[in-house]
Scaffold this active site. Structure first.
Site: not given
Ligand code: ARG
Length: 458
Positions: A23, A110, A155-156, A277, A283, A290
């Site tokens: 990650s 964690n 309205t509408h 455009s 334009k 948008e």
């Molecule tokens: N990269 C992990 C996440 O974003 C970190 C936590 C990983 N924990 C684990 N028990 N593998 O959730």
């Protein structure tokens, strides 16, 4: 690549599995929060006698250096690492040797990742708050500029009653004010520290979770360790608030797009916030509005993605939860960009008073006021309503407007009509008479402007 968690397995994995699992591409943006959290964790471990003060000092010094080196560009973040938490710990251990290995005592990735996201999003909420306040200020100033510019209220999408452009704009200022309140509320609920929940069950070490929470600016700690590591409500809540904010910007965008069309010609956007455009020379396209409208779908999608990811997860941490970050980061990035561009677009937007007034004059939007005129002369509302409707029908038939009918014509419909009827259906008078709180009269709009300015210390 050998893993820091090698032990039960030899830690060798397939490259494709590493890429899939890692990650760091997106969590590297939390390096500052990760390092700050680790510094306070080391301090707590020493404070509670779990590691020596000397070790803690070495860890904190090492972490400070890593932070400085990442910031200066001297230490590039290694994208081959699994995540930012592993990267920091790995560099620390490379630099300090065995002492570095003590940092992860009495914590887990964690609770570490849960801590980092809360700290990161807390900062993002503060930035979004500043940007939303700036936009609310720009809208309010625009409202002040046009507090007496008459336009049709709809309205509408049918012309309904005359209002001012200032009044219309202040409706958006009120929405944005609620968005700010929602963000503040979300921040309050988010601001509890999960660090010390460890993997899921807490720890056998004699830690002090409040010591860490206080030093990291939290209002308290998560009171159940399973919840602390598996709660992502704050991400979903923030994205819900951002979705509502985007819904407001999207409705506003839709109106700006309509208003800048040739059919309406109520506003003209500054060249700086429009595009041309490649083929049609005439334009001037409201692309920014948008895109804001379009990106609203994207933020809703981010919210849906996370809610769907979370819905079937058993307690406590599951790797699925790593998916929280891309959604929530995309939502905050998108909203910040939209707010900035929107503020500039609104601040430089010019309204066309003449066209708005013209549109207001054409739609019989003073027909209610004509009926009210008769009611004030003693006629029951339903009868007055009918007469007013008949006069509108007559105007349509003769291709004229209420203001242009002769007094004699009026008197054929009711003897109660006198010369002062023209005054009563004058659009500015119609607006000015709506003095009820929150109404469209200049005085009422001024009160709304004062309220918002006061609430935001503008
Ligand atoms: N990269 C992990 C996440 O974003 C970190 C936590 C990983 N924990 C684990 N028990 N593998 O959730």
């Amino acid at each position: 690549m050998a893993k820091m968690w090698a032990g039960r397995t030899d830690g060798t994995t397939e490259k494709i599995a590493d890429d899939f699992n890692s990650s760091i591409r997106f969590d590297c943006r939390m390096y500052e929060q990760d390092i700050q959290g680790s510094m306070v964790h080391a301090a707590m471990l020493a404070y509670k006698g779990i590691i020596s003060q000397e070790d803690a000092d070495a860890l904190i010094g090492g972490l400070e250096e890593i932070l400085a080196d990442i910031q200066s560009g001297k230490l590039p973040i290694d994208m081959n690492c699994e995540d930012i938490h592993m990267f920091v710990e790995q560099v620390l251990t490379e630099r300090l040797g065995d002492v570095g290995k003590k940092l992860h005592t009495a914590r887990s990735r964690n609770d570490q990742v849960a801590l980092d996201i809360r700290m990161y999003l807390r900062k993002e909420i503060d930035e979004i708050t500043v940007l939303t306040t700036a936009l609310t200020g720009a809208v309010t100033r625009k409202a002040e500029e046009y507090k007496d510019a008459i336009m049709p209220g709809y309205t509408h999408l049918q012309r309904a009653q005359p209002i001012t452009f200032g009044h219309h704009l202040m409706a958006y200022a009120m929405m944005l004010l609620r968005d700010l309140q929602r963000l503040a509320d979300c921040r309050k609920r988010m601001n509890f520290s999960p660090i010390g929940c460890c993997a899921l069950a807490g720890t056998t070490y004699d830690t002090d979770r409040n010591f860490e929470a206080q030093r990291l600016g939290f209002d308290g700690i998560c009171l159940n360790s399973l919840d602390g590591v598996s709660d992502r409500d704050f991400c979903a809540e923030l994205m819900s608030d951002l979705s509502i904010l985007m819904m407001h910007l999207s409705r506003f965008s839709e109106e700006i797009i309509l208003w800048s069309s040739w059919e309406f010609k109520f506003v003209e956007l500054s060249d700086a916030y429009t595009t041309g455009s490649s083929i049609m020379p005439q334009k001037k396209n409201p692309d920014m509005a948008e895109l804001v409208r379009g990106k609203t779908g994207r933020v809703y999608g981010d919210l849906m993605a996370l809610l769907t990811t979370l819905k079937g997860l058993p307690l406590a941490y599951n790797k699925d939860m790593q998916e929280d970050k891309e959604s929530v980061f995309d939502a905050v990035d998108t909203v910040k960009m939209c707010l900035q561009v929107f503020t500039g677009m609104v601040a430089t937007m010019k309204a066309n008073r003449e066209n708005m007034l013209l549109a207001a004059q054409k739609g019989f939007i003073n027909a209610t006021d004509l009926a009210d005129y008769l009611v004030k002369k003693g006629l029951p509302f339903r009868s007055a309503y009918k007469i007013s409707g008949q006069l509108v029908a007559l105007c349509i038939q003769k291709n004229t407007v209420l203001e242009a009918l002769e007094p004699e014509t009026y008197r054929q419909y009711s003897p109660l009509f006198e010369e002062d009827l023209y005054q009563a259906i004058d659009l500015m008078v119609c607006v000015e008479k709506r003095i009820s709180q929150g109404g469209t009269s200049v005085a009422s709009v001024e009160a709304q402007i004062a309220y918002v300015k006061e609430a935001l210390s503008l």
